[in-house]
Scaffold this motif. Sequence first.
Motif, PDB file in Angstrom:
ATOM      1  N   LYS A 167      33.869  11.652  46.923  1.00 26.03           N
ATOM      2  CA  LYS A 167      34.828  10.798  46.552  1.00 26.03           C
ATOM      3  C   LYS A 167      35.485  10.327  48.374  1.00 26.03           C
ATOM      4  N   GLY A 168      35.528  11.358  49.017  1.00 30.05           N
ATOM      5  CA  GLY A 168      35.872  11.432  50.404  1.00 30.05           C
ATOM      6  C   GLY A 168      34.685  10.692  51.211  1.00 30.05           C
ATOM      7  N   ASP A 169      33.774  10.887  50.926  1.00 33.73           N
ATOM      8  CA  ASP A 169      32.513  10.289  51.711  1.00 33.73           C
ATOM      9  C   ASP A 169      32.609   8.799  51.520  1.00 33.73           C
ATOM     10  N   ILE A 170      32.634   8.162  50.226  1.00 29.17           N
ATOM     11  CA  ILE A 170      32.699   6.888  49.799  1.00 29.17           C
ATOM     12  C   ILE A 170      34.052   6.299  50.479  1.00 29.17           C
ATOM     13  N   MET A 171      35.011   6.975  50.454  1.00 32.64           N
ATOM     14  CA  MET A 171      36.090   6.445  51.072  1.00 32.64           C
ATOM     15  C   MET A 171      36.190   6.379  52.560  1.00 32.64           C
ATOM     16  N   MET A 172      35.662   7.280  53.124  1.00 35.86           N
ATOM     17  CA  MET A 172      36.063   7.369  54.473  1.00 35.86           C
ATOM     18  C   MET A 172      35.057   6.932  55.571  1.00 35.86           C
ATOM     19  N   VAL A 173      33.638   6.892  54.856  1.00 43.52           N
ATOM     20  CA  VAL A 173      32.474   6.725  55.729  1.00 43.52           C
ATOM     21  C   VAL A 173      31.976   5.277  55.475  1.00 43.52           C
ATOM     22  N   SER A 174      32.169   4.397  56.323  1.00 46.10           N
ATOM     23  CA  SER A 174      31.859   2.906  55.964  1.00 46.10           C
ATOM     24  C   SER A 174      30.448   2.882  55.494  1.00 46.10           C
ATOM     25  N   LYS A 175      29.468   3.372  55.769  1.00 44.70           N
ATOM     26  CA  LYS A 175      28.151   3.277  55.480  1.00 44.70           C
ATOM     27  C   LYS A 175      27.744   3.503  54.064  1.00 44.70           C
ATOM     28  N   MET A 176      28.637   4.693  53.483  1.00 40.52           N
ATOM     29  CA  MET A 176      28.330   5.118  52.261  1.00 40.52           C
ATOM     30  C   MET A 176      29.107   4.369  51.094  1.00 40.52           C
ATOM     31  N   ILE A 177      28.262   3.843  49.973  1.00 44.06           N
ATOM     32  CA  ILE A 177      28.674   3.111  49.161  1.00 44.06           C
ATOM     33  C   ILE A 177      28.539   3.624  47.664  1.00 44.06           C
ATOM     34  N   GLY A 178      27.626   4.610  47.567  1.00 45.55           N
ATOM     35  CA  GLY A 178      27.591   5.662  46.412  1.00 45.55           C
ATOM     36  C   GLY A 178      26.910   6.843  46.539  1.00 45.55           C
ATOM     37  N   ILE A 179      26.281   7.336  45.533  1.00 43.79           N
ATOM     38  CA  ILE A 179      25.858   8.509  45.508  1.00 43.79           C
ATOM     39  C   ILE A 179      24.177   8.440  45.073  1.00 43.79           C
ATOM     40  N   GLY A 180      23.332   8.873  45.741  1.00 37.59           N
ATOM     41  CA  GLY A 180      21.923   8.949  45.224  1.00 37.59           C
ATOM     42  C   GLY A 180      20.946   9.564  46.161  1.00 37.59           C
ATOM     43  N   GLU A 181      19.690   9.755  45.805  1.00 35.73           N
ATOM     44  CA  GLU A 181      19.225   9.431  44.440  1.00 35.73           C
ATOM     45  C   GLU A 181      19.529  11.024  43.683  1.00 35.73           C
ATOM     46  N   ILE A 182      20.438  11.046  42.830  1.00 29.26           N
ATOM     47  CA  ILE A 182      20.432  12.104  41.883  1.00 29.26           C
ATOM     48  C   ILE A 182      19.113  12.072  40.922  1.00 29.26           C
ATOM     49  N   ALA A 183      18.579  13.392  40.820  1.00 35.34           N
ATOM     50  CA  ALA A 183      17.121  13.564  39.903  1.00 35.34           C
ATOM     51  C   ALA A 183      17.692  13.952  38.590  1.00 35.34           C
ATOM     52  N   LEU A 184      17.067  13.270  37.602  1.00 30.69           N
ATOM     53  CA  LEU A 184      17.356  13.791  36.386  1.00 30.69           C
ATOM     54  C   LEU A 184      15.897  13.649  35.718  1.00 30.69           C
ATOM     55  N   SER A 185      15.710  14.573  34.608  1.00 33.46           N
ATOM     56  CA  SER A 185      14.563  14.443  33.792  1.00 33.46           C
ATOM     57  C   SER A 185      13.285  14.819  34.666  1.00 33.46           C
ATOM     58  N   ASP A 186      13.513  15.755  35.660  1.00 34.50           N
ATOM     59  CA  ASP A 186      12.366  15.963  36.811  1.00 34.50           C
ATOM     60  C   ASP A 186      12.286  17.367  37.079  1.00 34.50           C
ATOM     61  N   HIS A 187      11.130  17.851  36.926  1.00 38.02           N
ATOM     62  CA  HIS A 187      10.944  19.365  37.674  1.00 38.02           C
ATOM     63  C   HIS A 187      11.671  19.698  38.985  1.00 38.02           C
ATOM     64  N   ARG A 188      11.586  18.757  39.672  1.00 40.08           N
ATOM     65  CA  ARG A 188      12.088  18.780  41.065  1.00 40.08           C
ATOM     66  C   ARG A 188      13.746  18.729  41.345  1.00 40.08           C
ATOM     67  N   SER A 189      14.301  18.241  40.049  1.00 39.11           N
ATOM     68  CA  SER A 189      15.750  18.119  40.125  1.00 39.11           C
ATOM     69  C   SER A 189      16.500  19.519  40.203  1.00 39.11           C
ATOM     70  N   SER A 190      18.051  19.641  40.343  1.00 39.59           N
ATOM     71  CA  SER A 190      18.302  20.807  40.442  1.00 39.59           C
ATOM     72  C   SER A 190      18.916  21.371  39.152  1.00 39.59           C
ATOM     73  N   GLN A 191      18.475  20.457  38.242  1.00 42.40           N
ATOM     74  CA  GLN A 191      18.792  20.741  36.771  1.00 42.40           C
ATOM     75  C   GLN A 191      20.275  20.883  36.291  1.00 42.40           C
ATOM     76  N   PRO A 192      20.940  19.917  36.558  1.00 39.51           N
ATOM     77  CA  PRO A 192      22.470  20.070  36.703  1.00 39.51           C
ATOM     78  C   PRO A 192      22.771  19.987  34.913  1.00 39.51           C
ATOM     79  N   THR A 193      23.908  20.674  34.594  1.00 40.82           N
ATOM     80  CA  THR A 193      24.655  20.420  33.493  1.00 40.82           C
ATOM     81  C   THR A 193      25.085  18.993  33.146  1.00 40.82           C
ATOM     82  N   TYR A 194      25.235  18.637  31.895  1.00 38.37           N
ATOM     83  CA  TYR A 194      25.697  17.389  31.576  1.00 38.37           C
ATOM     84  C   TYR A 194      26.966  17.205  32.177  1.00 38.37           C
TER      85      TYR A 194
END
Length: 390
Positions: A143-170
């Motif tokens: 939230k802070g990055d998006i609010m305070m850093v002008s270049k940052m407009i979102g989050i990504g790329e978050i990996a899902l359904s991939d063996h290389r992802s961090s396997q986050p919980t829902y």
Amino acid sequence: MITVVKNAEIYAPEPLGKKTLVILGDKIEGIYDDLNIPKDFVQIDVVDAEGKILVPGFIDNHVHILGGGGEGGFKTRTPELTLSKITTAGITTVIGCLGTDDVCRSMRSLVAKANALEEEGITTYVYTGSYEIPIKTLTGSAKGDIMMVSKMIGIGEIALSDHRSSQPTYEQFINTVAQCRVGGLLSGKSGVVNVHLGDGASMMDYLFSMLDNTEIPASQVLPTHVNRKDKLFEKGIEYIKKGGFVDLTTSFDPDFLEPGEVKASKGLKLLLQSGCPIDNITFSSDGNGSMPIFDENRKFIGLGICSVDSLYREVKDAVMLEDIPLEEAIKVITSNPAEIFKLKTKGRIEKGRDADLVLLDKSTLDINSVMAKGKFHIHNKNTLIKGTFE
């Protein structure tokens, strides 16, 4: 400086017919049916675009501007993108991302690279984070990055359904999306979460659960690589029909499509035939990410590099091979991403917007000239502006 582009057939992206476009500095001053141009006014640069089509500059919403890859060891890290590689592809706006490696590549480096490309003449934004959840940030929170850093407009790329992802919980995933949404609301940005979808069995389960169990709208998440498998592609159709957007990746080995992989241009036609609104579809190149290469027997022989050139190639194929009207196909790399990411001065040819423009040869649809912020980077297929170290 005043630039006048006359006799071009303008697609804004809607077809406007043959018009005269006036550019003042880095903005579009107006569009005219006819215009009396003083012959002795030396500060006017007149471009005769007879036989050409004028479209908005292209927006590539998923680019590894720092390079990507590395999954085959350090020697498989792909290089940084250069300015002219981007502009010769007709791209005037990029959104940069990290991908798998957030150790040897960092958010600070990503923002620095984006600033460098901006100084060289194009428009740049970045996603905060990488494949991993919890994400690594600059300010201590997404939230802070998006609010305070002008270049940052979102989050990504978050990996899902991939063996290389961090396997986050829902729950971890939903909290990340929620942070991004609120950061976007408070800063007037899109707050879109760009989700990398792998070829795992869970596919888009987290996204559909989000729709069923939270108040977060489908439009808050832009899943990409949806065309990597036909079953995943079908889920993408379902997601659009629930109000979401999907992104088709244009980089692939044209000689050896993966089993079930859907070519982006063909995918666009299939989506439209399925009743999906054109406004809910985008293309991105995954530029400078790594791409597997196979021989004629489909044996893996090494890694290539995803190319930003593929972005417009697939739009052109959609028109030339799939019979999709230009005014529809061009939306997936112009007005659609501009709307989704709240890039209010991008994606359309109209008064007050940025003078980001591409001239196409009418007969072939090949890129002839590219203007970013009112300056020609490519003109008559000649590169006029190169990056600092090119």
